[in-house]
Design a protein around this motif. Structure first.
Motif, PDB file in Angstrom:
ATOM      1  N   SER A   1      40.586  34.236  37.918  1.00  0.00           N
ATOM      2  CA  SER A   1      39.667  35.301  38.342  1.00  0.00           C
ATOM      3  C   SER A   1      40.233  36.683  38.059  1.00  0.00           C
ATOM      4  N   SER A   2      39.427  37.492  37.394  1.00  0.00           N
ATOM      5  CA  SER A   2      39.726  38.919  37.244  1.00  0.00           C
ATOM      6  C   SER A   2      39.232  39.597  38.519  1.00  0.00           C
ATOM      7  N   GLY A   3      39.416  40.889  38.600  1.00  0.00           N
ATOM      8  CA  GLY A   3      38.845  41.630  39.724  1.00  0.00           C
ATOM      9  C   GLY A   3      39.849  42.446  40.515  1.00  0.00           C
ATOM     10  N   ALA A   4      41.162  42.344  40.171  1.00  0.00           N
ATOM     11  CA  ALA A   4      42.152  43.101  40.953  1.00  0.00           C
ATOM     12  C   ALA A   4      41.814  44.599  40.927  1.00  0.00           C
ATOM     13  N   VAL A   5      41.566  45.110  39.742  1.00  0.00           N
ATOM     14  CA  VAL A   5      41.319  46.550  39.623  1.00  0.00           C
ATOM     15  C   VAL A   5      39.967  46.917  40.253  1.00  0.00           C
ATOM     16  N   GLY A   6      38.940  46.107  39.961  1.00  0.00           N
ATOM     17  CA  GLY A   6      37.605  46.390  40.500  1.00  0.00           C
ATOM     18  C   GLY A   6      37.574  46.338  42.023  1.00  0.00           C
ATOM     19  N   VAL A   7      38.147  45.275  42.592  1.00  0.00           N
ATOM     20  CA  VAL A   7      38.142  45.136  44.049  1.00  0.00           C
ATOM     21  C   VAL A   7      39.030  46.221  44.677  1.00  0.00           C
ATOM     22  N   GLY A   8      40.109  46.603  43.964  1.00  0.00           N
ATOM     23  CA  GLY A   8      40.975  47.698  44.444  1.00  0.00           C
ATOM     24  C   GLY A   8      40.193  49.002  44.531  1.00  0.00           C
ATOM     25  N   ALA A   9      39.391  49.275  43.496  1.00  0.00           N
ATOM     26  CA  ALA A   9      38.588  50.509  43.484  1.00  0.00           C
ATOM     27  C   ALA A   9      37.586  50.486  44.629  1.00  0.00           C
ATOM     28  N   SER A  10      37.018  49.304  44.880  1.00  0.00           N
ATOM     29  CA  SER A  10      36.051  49.169  45.967  1.00  0.00           C
ATOM     30  C   SER A  10      36.744  49.372  47.320  1.00  0.00           C
ATOM     31  N   THR A  11      37.910  48.739  47.496  1.00  0.00           N
ATOM     32  CA  THR A  11      38.641  48.838  48.769  1.00  0.00           C
ATOM     33  C   THR A  11      39.006  50.285  49.079  1.00  0.00           C
ATOM     34  N   LEU A  12      39.442  51.005  48.050  1.00  0.00           N
ATOM     35  CA  LEU A  12      39.908  52.388  48.274  1.00  0.00           C
ATOM     36  C   LEU A  12      38.803  53.428  48.067  1.00  0.00           C
TER      37      LEU A  12
END
Ligand code: GLU
Length: 277
Positions: A54-65
């Motif tokens: 699963s990708s998504g580290a950067v995307g979910v990070g942007a969402s979290t912050l």
């Protein structure tokens, strides 16, 4: 192409891209993650062995912050990936737990390709999880991988990483879930008359010309990296599918031999000749 062969696939690597688990650049698609967790858990509990990339580290990070823009410095991108990866895993752990399925995180750099010891260790780690009925969830270690001249440990996109993982674990099938439902003879986003290609037995120049360059679909790799992944799988006589991530239940259809997406697999005659050699 008769797809009954897909019914016998035991070990399956499923790759999902950032765009498919995000509703927008800053909004996570919880429903999608739930559905995907359900599908992977069901397959595992039916006796298949599932590995999720699963990708998504950067995307979910942007969402979290709550970030509106993607940071430009490497240090900030790595910090973002660090926050996002743990948030992503926490989401997966929660959703999978709901379906009584344990998951384990494995983060990789290209060291696993470049150092045989790393390759073997990684193989042992994944197989050890699978032998305990735990689904490995794999991503690049974005917080530490670097792309410096003379020292590159970065994959940069997860289509290649997924094919490396599929080869490593000797998966029968790699399923790449994307925002397109397969390979088209022209760009379906701009040409409404584009037709889906159901089966590819060989990656030749005609097929490569349909990729349209990196970024022809909305993901880091685009179709080009997906075709390279398919080439890798076919070179080891394994199969790959490109299919839509819209409804993850499509994976049940695929593994029941139903028509969906684009199947990449050497044709039977060629596999037969190699088997006889
Ligand atoms: N490893 C990156 C992430 O998790 C994604 C790479 C890709 O988009 O293929 O954000």
């Amino acid at each position: 192409m008769n797809r009954d062969i897909l019914k016998d696939c035991k070990r399956v690597v499923i790759k999902i891209g950032t765009n498919s688990i995000m509703k927008s650049a800053t909004e996570v698609d919880y429903h999608k993650i739930d559905r995907l967790s359900f599908v992977c858990s069901s397959l595992q509990q039916q006796g298949k062995e599932v590995v999720l990339v699963s990708s998504g580290a950067v995307g979910v990070g942007a969402s979290t912050l709550n970030m509106e823009e993607y940071p430009s410095s490497v240090a900030e991108q790595q910090a973002l990936a660090s926050v996002g990866q743990s948030a992503l895993m926490s989401l997966y752990s929660r959703f999978f737990q709901h379906y009584e399925q344990y998951v384990g995180q494995i983060l990789m750099t290209t060291d696993i390709i470049n150092y045989p010891n790393s390759y073997n260790n990684c193989n042992i780690a994944i197989n050890s999880l699978l032998s305990k009925n735990i689904i490995p969830i794999i991503n690049e270690n974005d917080a530490v991988s670097v792309d410096e001249s003379g020292h590159c440990t970065k994959f940069g996109e997860n289509d290649t990483l997924a094919a490396v993982v599929a080869e490593l674990v000797e998966a029968d099938l790699l399923i790449i879930m994307s925002d397109v439902d397969g390979l088209y003879d022209s760009n379906p986003h701009t040409n409404p008359g584009a037709s889906l290609i159901s089966y590819v037995g060989e990656i030749d120049t005609d097929i490569l010309s349909m990729a349209g360059g990196a970024g022809s679909v909305f993901s880091t790799g685009g179709m080009e990296t997906k075709l390279k992944a398919a080439e890798k799988m076919m070179s080891i006589d394994k199969a790959m599918m490109i299919t839509s991530a819209e409804n993850p239940s499509i994976i049940f259809d695929i593994l029941n031999g139903k028509e969906a997406g684009t199947l990449f697999r050497k044709n039977e005659a060629e596999l037969q000749i190699q088997g006889d050699e």
